[in-house]
Write an enzyme that holds these catalytic residues in place. Sequence first.
Site, short mmCIF file in Angstrom:
data_model
loop_
_atom_site.label_atom_id
_atom_site.label_comp_id
_atom_site.label_asym_id
_atom_site.label_seq_id
_atom_site.Cartn_x
_atom_site.Cartn_y
_atom_site.Cartn_z
CE1 TYR A 169 -3.24 -2.93 1.08
CE2 TYR A 169 -4.55 -0.95 1.26
CZ TYR A 169 -4.46 -2.31 1.16
OH TYR A 169 -5.61 -3.05 1.15
CE LYS A 208 2.63 -17.71 -3.13
NZ LYS A 208 1.70 -18.85 -3.27
CG ASP A 215 -1.16 -20.52 -1.78
OD1 ASP A 215 -0.61 -20.46 -0.66
OD2 ASP A 215 -0.62 -21.06 -2.76
CG ASP A 267 -8.08 -5.12 2.07
OD1 ASP A 267 -9.01 -4.69 2.78
OD2 ASP A 267 -8.07 -5.03 0.82
CG ASP A 302 -13.56 -7.65 2.73
OD1 ASP A 302 -13.27 -6.96 3.73
OD2 ASP A 302 -14.02 -7.15 1.68
C1 IPM Z 1 -10.30 -1.50 4.31
C2 IPM Z 1 -10.39 -0.93 2.92
C3 IPM Z 1 -9.20 -0.04 2.64
C4 IPM Z 1 -7.95 -0.92 2.70
C5 IPM Z 1 -9.22 0.74 1.31
C6 IPM Z 1 -10.50 1.50 1.13
C7 IPM Z 1 -8.06 1.67 1.21
O1 IPM Z 1 -10.52 -1.95 1.97
O2 IPM Z 1 -10.24 -0.72 5.27
O3 IPM Z 1 -10.34 -2.72 4.46
O4 IPM Z 1 -7.62 -1.59 1.71
O5 IPM Z 1 -7.31 -0.93 3.76
MN MN Z 2 -10.89 -3.91 2.84
#
Ligand code: IPM
Ligand code: MN
Length: 352
Positions: free
Chosen positions: A142, A187, A219, A243, A247
């Site tokens: 990032y 990785k 993976d 990240d 999710d």
């Molecule tokens: C998160 C989001 C952010 C990230 C983006 C919007 C920059 O996806 O907070 O998980 O990737 O950290």
């Molecule tokens: Mn995110």
Amino acid sequence: MEFNISVIYGDGIGPEIIDSGIRVLNKIEEVYGHKFNIDRALLGGEAIDELGSPIPNETIDKCIKSDAVLLGAVGGPKWDHLKGSERPEAGLLGLRKALGVYANIRPAILFEELKEASPLKSSLIKDNIDICIVRELTGGIYFGEKGKEENEAYDVERYNREEIRRIAKTAFDMAMNRNKKVTSIDKANVLESSKLWRQVVEEVAKDYKEVELEHMYIDNGAMQLVRQPANFDVILTNNIFGDILSDEASAIVGSIGVLPSASLGEGVGLYEPIHGSAPDIAGENKANPIGTILSICLMMKNSLGLYKEGTKIEEAVKEVLKKGYRTGDIMSDNNKLVGTREMTDLIIEEIK
Ligand code: IPM
Ligand code: MN
Ligand code: NAD
């Protein structure tokens, strides 16, 4: 007690979920006799529109001076044409960097009441699922060197020892107060940055003899997370893998709408749900406010020293779920469908 809280609404569903969050803060004030001085700051798309920058200096100044920052979400199609450094997301990354919040804690806990909302079959979620993702937040791909030409573009993944050491320490400290297991996900079979990551994590582990350390490639880790979610305790990983895995973990425990996060460093803590601005449901009173409300719970405990208040918020959320109320994202048969505002009303009613 009196606290100064910077609040960032952001874009899309941001204003709706932050409205829920502020109402919860107001109820905590009322019930426990505290005073939260709420000061609004602009970030992301709303800041671009009003002040011409995704991260105005005044926002950084305000946030740094406050006791904690609460953030909704930023971004949306309106600003997708902008180049990287001018986008709403750059504002969020800039704020994380400015606050030095290198440790992003994302707890993924499967509430008994939400088992039906999990897409995994019941045999995989019969055991307790309580995972704490510790994601490095201010380094890696990032923040590495970037470049884009017409036919070529690049982003560099770079970590130094100190960046890895401090996040590893956060993960091991968390594990000491939990089930004493750290799974470090990298990785290292391909990436140099991951080889150093693994080496430094091994070194840090020497100071935590009671904690079991396991390494996994990303993976395999992504696969094991859906296959055996109950086997994880603390997941330690870099910025981008964290990240993605968070999710994934959110879906396992019901929905991306319920996962909170705390971003911690040396100074002020930043609290935000893990989801984005959900442009597809913005303005429709459909967003699940629970991720934001549980982020306030993390704020109470990590930045404000208000443990019983934090626990009360968590209990209130569980109580409402127990009564069968659900926003659309966590809806199952026989539940009662409610909107963002109604869900918030119900949770506030339980804080007494
Ligand atoms: C998160 C989001 C952010 C990230 C983006 C919007 C920059 O996806 O907070 O998980 O990737 O950290
Ligand atoms: Mn995110
Ligand atoms: P998203 O998390 O916004 O949405 C993904 C899906 O989850 C959508 O279907 C959405 O409706 C649903 N969802 C998200 N939050 C929900 C909630 N609280 N209740 C119910 N459903 C919810 O991810 P995306 O669509 O990839 O990104 C949309 C925008 O948000 C992009 O501009 C992205 O950059 C930004 N984003 C911001 C943050 C942040 O500010 N922390 C995080 C992720 C994405």
